[in-house]
Design an enzyme around this catalytic site. Structure first.
Site, short mmCIF file in Angstrom:
data_model
loop_
_atom_site.label_atom_id
_atom_site.label_comp_id
_atom_site.label_asym_id
_atom_site.label_seq_id
_atom_site.Cartn_x
_atom_site.Cartn_y
_atom_site.Cartn_z
N ARG A 106 59.61 47.30 32.60
CA ARG A 106 60.07 48.14 33.59
C ARG A 106 60.84 49.23 33.00
O ARG A 106 61.74 49.08 31.94
CB ARG A 106 61.17 47.54 34.42
CG ARG A 106 62.22 48.35 35.19
CD ARG A 106 63.03 47.78 36.17
NE ARG A 106 62.57 47.67 37.42
CZ ARG A 106 63.17 47.36 38.54
NH1 ARG A 106 64.48 47.61 38.47
NH2 ARG A 106 62.46 46.89 39.54
N HIS A 133 55.56 51.17 41.78
CA HIS A 133 56.22 49.92 41.72
C HIS A 133 55.20 48.83 42.40
O HIS A 133 55.16 48.43 43.42
CB HIS A 133 57.39 50.01 42.63
CG HIS A 133 58.30 49.01 42.50
ND1 HIS A 133 58.36 47.72 41.55
CD2 HIS A 133 59.66 48.82 42.86
CE1 HIS A 133 59.23 47.06 41.40
NE2 HIS A 133 60.29 47.43 42.30
N GLN A 136 56.04 45.32 44.22
CA GLN A 136 56.82 45.64 44.93
C GLN A 136 56.16 45.46 46.60
O GLN A 136 56.37 44.98 47.34
CB GLN A 136 57.92 46.60 45.09
CG GLN A 136 58.68 47.06 46.08
CD GLN A 136 59.74 45.74 46.53
OE1 GLN A 136 60.57 45.69 45.50
NE2 GLN A 136 59.88 45.26 47.82
N ASP A 229 63.54 53.67 51.35
CA ASP A 229 64.45 53.37 49.98
C ASP A 229 65.35 54.17 49.81
O ASP A 229 65.85 55.11 50.40
CB ASP A 229 62.97 53.72 49.05
CG ASP A 229 63.25 53.07 47.42
OD1 ASP A 229 64.43 52.64 47.10
OD2 ASP A 229 62.72 54.03 46.63
N CYS A 270 62.75 48.01 50.01
CA CYS A 270 62.63 47.32 48.55
C CYS A 270 64.05 46.68 48.03
O CYS A 270 63.90 45.55 47.29
CB CYS A 270 62.27 48.30 47.48
SG CYS A 270 62.80 49.72 47.40
N ARG A 315 58.93 38.76 46.70
CA ARG A 315 58.87 39.33 45.42
C ARG A 315 58.51 38.28 44.36
O ARG A 315 57.46 38.46 43.42
CB ARG A 315 60.14 39.94 44.70
CG ARG A 315 60.65 41.29 45.56
CD ARG A 315 59.64 42.47 45.33
NE ARG A 315 59.26 42.87 44.07
CZ ARG A 315 59.93 43.29 43.07
NH1 ARG A 315 61.20 43.77 43.27
NH2 ARG A 315 59.22 43.68 41.87
N1 NVA Z 1 62.67 54.08 44.10
C1 NVA Z 1 63.79 53.12 43.70
C2 NVA Z 1 63.32 51.78 43.58
C3 NVA Z 1 64.23 50.60 43.20
C4 NVA Z 1 63.63 49.19 43.36
C5 NVA Z 1 64.09 53.19 42.00
O1 NVA Z 1 63.15 53.67 41.25
O2 NVA Z 1 65.45 53.19 41.53
N1 CP Z 2 63.30 46.11 44.48
C1 CP Z 2 63.34 45.82 43.14
O1 CP Z 2 62.81 46.16 42.34
O2 CP Z 2 64.60 45.26 42.88
P1 CP Z 2 65.40 45.48 41.54
O3 CP Z 2 65.69 46.70 40.88
O4 CP Z 2 66.62 44.54 41.76
O5 CP Z 2 64.36 44.69 40.32
#
Ligand code: NVA
Ligand code: CP
Length: 329
Positions: A106, A133, A136, A229, A270, A315
């Site tokens: 990540r 993602h 997700q 989101d 998400c 998830r």
């Molecule tokens: N768009 C958000 C998703 C978090 C799961 C981010 O990248 O922070």
């Molecule tokens: N939805 C998601 O990816 O959650 P986290 O950022 O907590 O992993």
């Protein structure tokens, strides 16, 4: 042809065929039923998995860990490696590939996860980058399958908000793959990159999907699911003020849910979400800009149509399916 995903990386769902995606979703449903019935698995027994995190996480990290433990794998969580600082991505990938049977990443750049996959020699899984993602949206589709009494190719999924972020991109991709009707509702400045939209529209011609964008929230009419989101993704914090201005009209409210004219329309997110003032970041934004509820009202977040915690649980089941299919015994 039977689906065989052994050894494959999951970097973006663009690389997977509709059959391969359906296979992962069905496997996730089976693994979920298996866990619910109390059967412990050994599909990942003896496997070692490393989780590389440049960005923060609750769900993704825990989903990978629990999924691995459930099926007998061991896990290393690594958030302070030498990667990119004192050791190149290529060298890091080669080292980790010698130790581990699978690598989750990540972080910021999509190129990082792609380089890891190029050099590791073991499956690499994208646990979120700025662009995509993929794990997700597998969970999101499983949640849709469980909560909407229609085949996916009859579902209208409306994504409201920052349509050019990793979630907007990934939901559009999985919709195109699985023949869904995807509508992105956003101000034009936040429409996704044209090249990706065109690519998905080409694919939609084959799968029967429909990919649309609108600035008008009336386009929620007939939605089976409304998805949103955060307004500002990790790494874009400097853009809060501009995003609040752009996205306040797109907050998901009860009026928006009613404008679907579908009492069974579900709400998805998400997570994490700024639906109240119970977070330090949420309070900071409130103190600075007077915005108490950002992308969704607390009322919608907590209403019976909201399936956000089913989605969060999924998830784990879907990530388990990805690991079992690509790195399992
Ligand atoms: N768009 C958000 C998703 C978090 C799961 C981010 O990248 O922070
Ligand atoms: N939805 C998601 O990816 O959650 P986290 O950022 O907590 O992993």
């Amino acid at each position: 042809m039977p689906v065989n995903l052994k050894g494959r990386s999951l970097l973006t769902l663009k690389d997977f065929t509709p059959d391969e995606i359906r296979y992962l979703l069905n496997l996730a449903a089976d693994l979920k039923a298996k866990k619910r019935s109390g059967v412990r698995g050994d599909l990942l027994a003896g496997k070692n998995i490393v989780l590389l995190f440049e960005k923060t996480s609750t769900r993704t990290r825990c989903a990978f860990e629990v999924a691995a433990y459930d099926e007998g794998a061991n896990v290393t969580f690594l958030s302070n490696s030498q990667m990119g600082k004192k050791e190149s991505l290529e060298d890091t990938a080669k080292v980790l590939g010698r130790f581990y049977d699978g690598i989750e990443f990540r972080g910021f750049k999509q190129e990082t996860v792609e380089l890891l996959a190029k050099h590791a020699g073991v499956p690499v899984w994208n646990g979120l980058t700025d662009l995509y993602h993929p794990t997700q949206v597998l969970a999101d589709c499983l949640t849709i399958m469980e909560n909407i009494a229609k085949p996916l190719n009859k579902v209208k999924l409306v994504y409201v908000g920052d349509a050019r972020n990793n979630m907007g991109n990934s939901l559009m991709i999985i919709s195109a793959k699985l023949g869904m009707h995807f509508v992105g509702i956003a101000p034009k400045a936040l429409f996704p990159e044209e090249g990706l939209v065109n690519e998905m529209r080409e694919l939609a011609k084959v799968t029967g999907a429909k990919i649309e964008f609108s600035e008008d929230i009336a386009a929620v009419d007939g939605a089976d699911a409304i998805y949103t989101d955060v307004w500002v993704s990790v790494g874009e914090e400097a853009q809060f003020e501009e995003r609040i201005k752009l996205l306040t009209p797109y907050r998901v409210t009860m009026d928006m849910m009613k404008a679907t004219h579908n009492p069974d329309c579900i709400f998805l997110h998400c997570l994490p979400s700024f639906h109240d003032l119970e977070t330090s970041v949420g309070r900071e934004i409130y103190e600075k800009y007077g915005v108490a509820e950002q992308e969704v009202t607390d009322e919608v977040f907590r209403c019976p149509q909201s399936k956000v915690f089913d989605e969060a649980e999924n998830r784990m089941h879907t990530i388990k399916a990805v690991m079992v299919a690509t790195a399992g015994r």
